[in-house]
Scaffold this motif. Structure first.
Motif, PDB file in Angstrom:
ATOM      1  N   ARG A 263       0.823  -1.215   0.000  1.00  0.00           N
ATOM      2  CA  ARG A 263       0.000   0.000   0.000  1.00  0.00           C
ATOM      3  C   ARG A 263       0.856   1.264   0.000  1.00  0.00           C
ATOM      4  NH1 ARG A 263      -4.014  -1.297   4.886  1.00  0.00           N
ATOM      5  NH2 ARG A 263      -2.031  -2.166   5.654  1.00  0.00           N
ATOM      6  N   ALA A 264       2.125   1.123   0.325  1.00  0.00           N
ATOM      7  CA  ALA A 264       3.031   2.269   0.298  1.00  0.00           C
ATOM      8  C   ALA A 264       3.549   2.573  -1.104  1.00  0.00           C
ATOM      9  CB  ALA A 264       4.214   2.010   1.232  1.00  0.00           C
ATOM     10  N   VAL A 265       3.261   1.695  -2.060  1.00  0.00           N
ATOM     11  CA  VAL A 265       3.722   1.893  -3.437  1.00  0.00           C
ATOM     12  C   VAL A 265       2.702   2.754  -4.179  1.00  0.00           C
ATOM     13  CG1 VAL A 265       4.371   0.765  -5.601  1.00  0.00           C
ATOM     14  CG2 VAL A 265       4.913  -0.320  -3.415  1.00  0.00           C
ATOM     15  N   ALA A 266       3.179   3.740  -4.916  1.00  0.00           N
ATOM     16  CA  ALA A 266       2.282   4.686  -5.592  1.00  0.00           C
ATOM     17  C   ALA A 266       1.726   4.096  -6.884  1.00  0.00           C
ATOM     18  CB  ALA A 266       3.029   5.986  -5.891  1.00  0.00           C
ATOM     19  N   LEU A 267       1.038   2.959  -6.737  1.00  0.00           N
ATOM     20  CA  LEU A 267       0.380   2.328  -7.884  1.00  0.00           C
ATOM     21  C   LEU A 267      -1.087   2.132  -7.512  1.00  0.00           C
ATOM     22  CD1 LEU A 267       3.003  -0.403  -8.859  1.00  0.00           C
ATOM     23  CD2 LEU A 267       2.426   1.638 -10.176  1.00  0.00           C
ATOM     24  N   PRO A 268      -1.992   2.896  -8.104  1.00  0.00           N
ATOM     25  CA  PRO A 268      -3.401   2.797  -7.714  1.00  0.00           C
ATOM     26  C   PRO A 268      -4.017   1.475  -8.152  1.00  0.00           C
ATOM     27  CG  PRO A 268      -3.134   4.265  -9.592  1.00  0.00           C
ATOM     28  CD  PRO A 268      -1.763   3.905  -9.135  1.00  0.00           C
ATOM     29  N   PHE A 300       8.861   4.679  -6.690  1.00  0.00           N
ATOM     30  CA  PHE A 300       8.460   4.723  -8.099  1.00  0.00           C
ATOM     31  C   PHE A 300       7.457   5.846  -8.351  1.00  0.00           C
ATOM     32  CE2 PHE A 300       5.541   3.137 -11.509  1.00  0.00           C
ATOM     33  CZ  PHE A 300       6.444   3.184 -12.556  1.00  0.00           C
ATOM     34  N   VAL A 301       7.672   6.585  -9.447  1.00  0.00           N
ATOM     35  CA  VAL A 301       6.744   7.654  -9.843  1.00  0.00           C
ATOM     36  C   VAL A 301       5.797   7.091 -10.903  1.00  0.00           C
ATOM     37  CG1 VAL A 301       6.522   9.936 -10.880  1.00  0.00           C
ATOM     38  CG2 VAL A 301       8.468   9.421  -9.380  1.00  0.00           C
ATOM     39  N   PRO A 302       4.490   7.047 -10.636  1.00  0.00           N
ATOM     40  CA  PRO A 302       3.545   6.461 -11.597  1.00  0.00           C
ATOM     41  C   PRO A 302       3.566   7.174 -12.941  1.00  0.00           C
ATOM     42  CG  PRO A 302       2.511   6.841  -9.462  1.00  0.00           C
ATOM     43  CD  PRO A 302       3.826   7.531  -9.422  1.00  0.00           C
ATOM     44  N   LEU A 303       3.179   6.459 -13.970  1.00  0.00           N
ATOM     45  CA  LEU A 303       3.157   7.015 -15.318  1.00  0.00           C
ATOM     46  C   LEU A 303       1.898   7.845 -15.542  1.00  0.00           C
ATOM     47  CD1 LEU A 303       4.384   3.937 -17.388  1.00  0.00           C
ATOM     48  CD2 LEU A 303       5.725   5.755 -16.325  1.00  0.00           C
ATOM     49  N   PRO A 304       1.972   8.840 -16.423  1.00  0.00           N
ATOM     50  CA  PRO A 304       0.783   9.656 -16.718  1.00  0.00           C
ATOM     51  C   PRO A 304      -0.264   8.868 -17.495  1.00  0.00           C
ATOM     52  CG  PRO A 304       2.587  10.248 -18.180  1.00  0.00           C
ATOM     53  CD  PRO A 304       3.155   9.298 -17.164  1.00  0.00           C
ATOM     54  N   HIS A 305      -1.500   9.320 -17.381  1.00  0.00           N
ATOM     55  CA  HIS A 305      -2.632   8.787 -18.140  1.00  0.00           C
ATOM     56  C   HIS A 305      -3.051   7.387 -17.689  1.00  0.00           C
ATOM     57  CE1 HIS A 305      -1.943  12.210 -20.711  1.00  0.00           C
ATOM     58  NE2 HIS A 305      -0.744  11.763 -21.024  1.00  0.00           N
ATOM     59  N   ARG A 306      -2.529   6.924 -16.559  1.00  0.00           N
ATOM     60  CA  ARG A 306      -2.844   5.600 -16.039  1.00  0.00           C
ATOM     61  C   ARG A 306      -3.360   5.764 -14.611  1.00  0.00           C
ATOM     62  NH1 ARG A 306       1.197   5.926 -19.529  1.00  0.00           N
ATOM     63  NH2 ARG A 306       1.596   4.219 -20.992  1.00  0.00           N
ATOM     64  N   LEU A 307      -4.677   5.884 -14.464  1.00  0.00           N
ATOM     65  CA  LEU A 307      -5.289   6.119 -13.159  1.00  0.00           C
ATOM     66  C   LEU A 307      -4.564   7.236 -12.416  1.00  0.00           C
ATOM     67  CD1 LEU A 307      -6.055   2.444 -12.126  1.00  0.00           C
ATOM     68  CD2 LEU A 307      -7.733   4.252 -12.522  1.00  0.00           C
TER      69      LEU A 307
END
Length: 461
Positions: A263-268, A300-307
């Motif tokens: 849950r600490a990972v910035a992946l929705p 990790f920095v999430p990618l744009p346009h993906r949630l």
């Protein structure tokens, strides 16, 4: 086929997007005098002619007759080889190759990890590069994610994290070079218009495994098509099952060993964090200690346009999931916001994909509002009309994205989430999903330049 093998042959380029321009520059770097013919759109012709290359002819009519006049056509990924003119030319002896195949032929000793799948491949590839770099490995992040391989033709890296679309997987298979590792996240119908049907889409996507014959195949045990595969030429490593990398709730395990709380990972979304299991299995396949690198996913920095949560305005949060081009992806996006008041924007280019499963599933995770739009919007609207009455959500239809945002905003009345997860491609009013996502950001009141860049492309450290 290596670029040097084009010498003395009748060669054409087909397409002048970023991939086409990369192929042109790569060929010119090795064969500066080779006569080339470029087939492109009328809008692109002026730009190509401005290159001032006397050995480059530019044409706008890529007919079967003209394509058949060439020994080799270097084709951009977005152009289907199943177009009638391409099939006729191939029957007449023209060979079609892509830039991905050229790169692999030029770099047979590169240590590559090729990532594909219907959904999750971009995030998986970027997360793989992030963790490898965190482990001190000079890693390239490239491919379909936004940086053509041929743009890095002269560059060196220890490891290559390469995203491949279904348009490119046969390129690798046809290059004659085996990837070191191939990762497949999942398989379900998409891009049916390009491939000409679901069966061919699946065959093309799986060609990375069945014909590319990677040394190690990293596969999702939860996907029925992948679980049924027999790969006698590859070693199979599985994720998503209890003897390998898998999730138990939000907890990450390697076999019976707990690693950390994801849950600490910035992946929705749990489905997104499941991509971490694929990445760690691939890192193990490369021979590295994945368990020690796994906690570094927190950075990790999430990618744009993906949630991608853009922010909030007047009590409404705006989420950009423009990459969503299948009904399955839209359902996964809804699940992320389970329990919240959501207006989801659905529809776009109509590829003929069946939305019946979506209609059956939406009742289990009912949004407050559904706004349909785009070419297939009326078809989705008709399918959901009965479901809306029984499930109790408000069903609206808009002519375009601007109207859809306005209708969703009015319907939520200052409380909730506007979720752009269209479940369909953007073709028509937009160049691609990024163009659509940027427009959504502007409509929501956010600067698209801030939210649109993909971090980490290229080679580092």
């Amino acid at each position: 086929m290596r670029i040097s093998q084009l010498e003395g042959r009748r060669v054409a380029l087909w397409g002048w997007g970023r991939e086409g321009r990369a192929a042109y520059r790569a060929i010119r770097s090795r064969l500066p005098q080779l006569p080339l013919t470029l087939f492109c759109s009328a809008d692109e012709a002026a730009d190509a002619s401005a290159a001032g290359d006397g050995a480059l002819s530019v044409e706008t009519d890529a007919s079967a007759g003209r394509l058949s006049a060439f020994d080799i056509v270097v084709k951009s990924p977005g152009i289907s080889p199943y177009k009638p003119e391409a099939l006729i030319a191939a029957h007449e002896g023209t060979r079609f190759v892509g830039g991905t195949a050229l790169w692999f032929a030029e770099r047979p000793d590169a240590r590559t990890v090729c990532v594909t799948g219907t959904k999750g491949k971009s995030t998986t590839t970027a997360l793989l590069a992030h963790l490898l770099r965190a482990g001190g490995h000079r890693t390239a992040l490239c491919g379909n994610i936004g940086l053509p391989l041929l743009e890095l033709l002269e560059d060196e890296a220890e490891l290559w994290a390469i995203e491949l679309s279904s348009y490119q997987t046969r390129d690798v298979a046809g290059s004659g070079v085996r990837p070191h590792v191939a990762v497949v996240t999942n398989i379900f119908p998409e891009h049916l218009d390009w491939h000409g049907g679901e069966q061919r889409y699946v065959e093309d996507k799986l060609a990375l495994l069945t014909e590319g014959k990677p040394r190690i195949a990293v596969l999702n045990a939860q996907d029925r098509r992948l679980a049924a595969l027999s790969l006698p030429d590859s070693e199979a490593r599985w994720f998503g099952r209890e003897d390998g990398w898998h999730l138990r709730g939000d907890d990450l395990f390697r076999g019976e060993d707990f690693v950390f709380d994801t849950r600490a990972v910035a992946l929705p979304g749990r489905h997104n964090r499941g991509n971490l299991c694929a990445v760690l299995a691939a890192i193990e396949a490369l021979g590295f200690d994945a368990a020690s690198l796994a906690p570094l996913a927190r950075d990790f920095v999430p990618l744009p346009h993906r949630l991608q949560t853009l922010g909030a305005r007047d009590g409404i949060a705006y989420v950009n999931d423009s990459i969503s081009t299948t009904p399955h992806a839209s359902l996964a996006a809804l699940d992320v916001f389970r329990g919240r008041r959501v207006a989801i924007l659905l529809g776009g280019h109509d590829r003929g994909i069946d939305w019946s499963d979506f209609a059956l599933a939406i009742g289990a995770n009912t949004p407050a509002v559904v706004v349909t739009m785009g070419q297939n919007g009326p078809r989705i609207h008709d399918l959901l009309s009965g479901v809306a009455r029984t499930a109790g959500f408000r069903l609206l239809h808009a002519e375009d994205l601007e109207q859809a945002v306005a209708q969703a905003r009015a319907a939520l009345a200052g409380e909730g989430v506007i979720l752009l997860s269209p479940g369909a491609p953007s073709f028509g009013p937009y160049r691609d999903y990024t163009h659509r996502g940027r427009h959504f950001a502007r409509l929501a009141g956010f600067d698209p330049d801030i939210i649109a860049s993909i971090p980490g492309l290229g080679i580092s450290p």
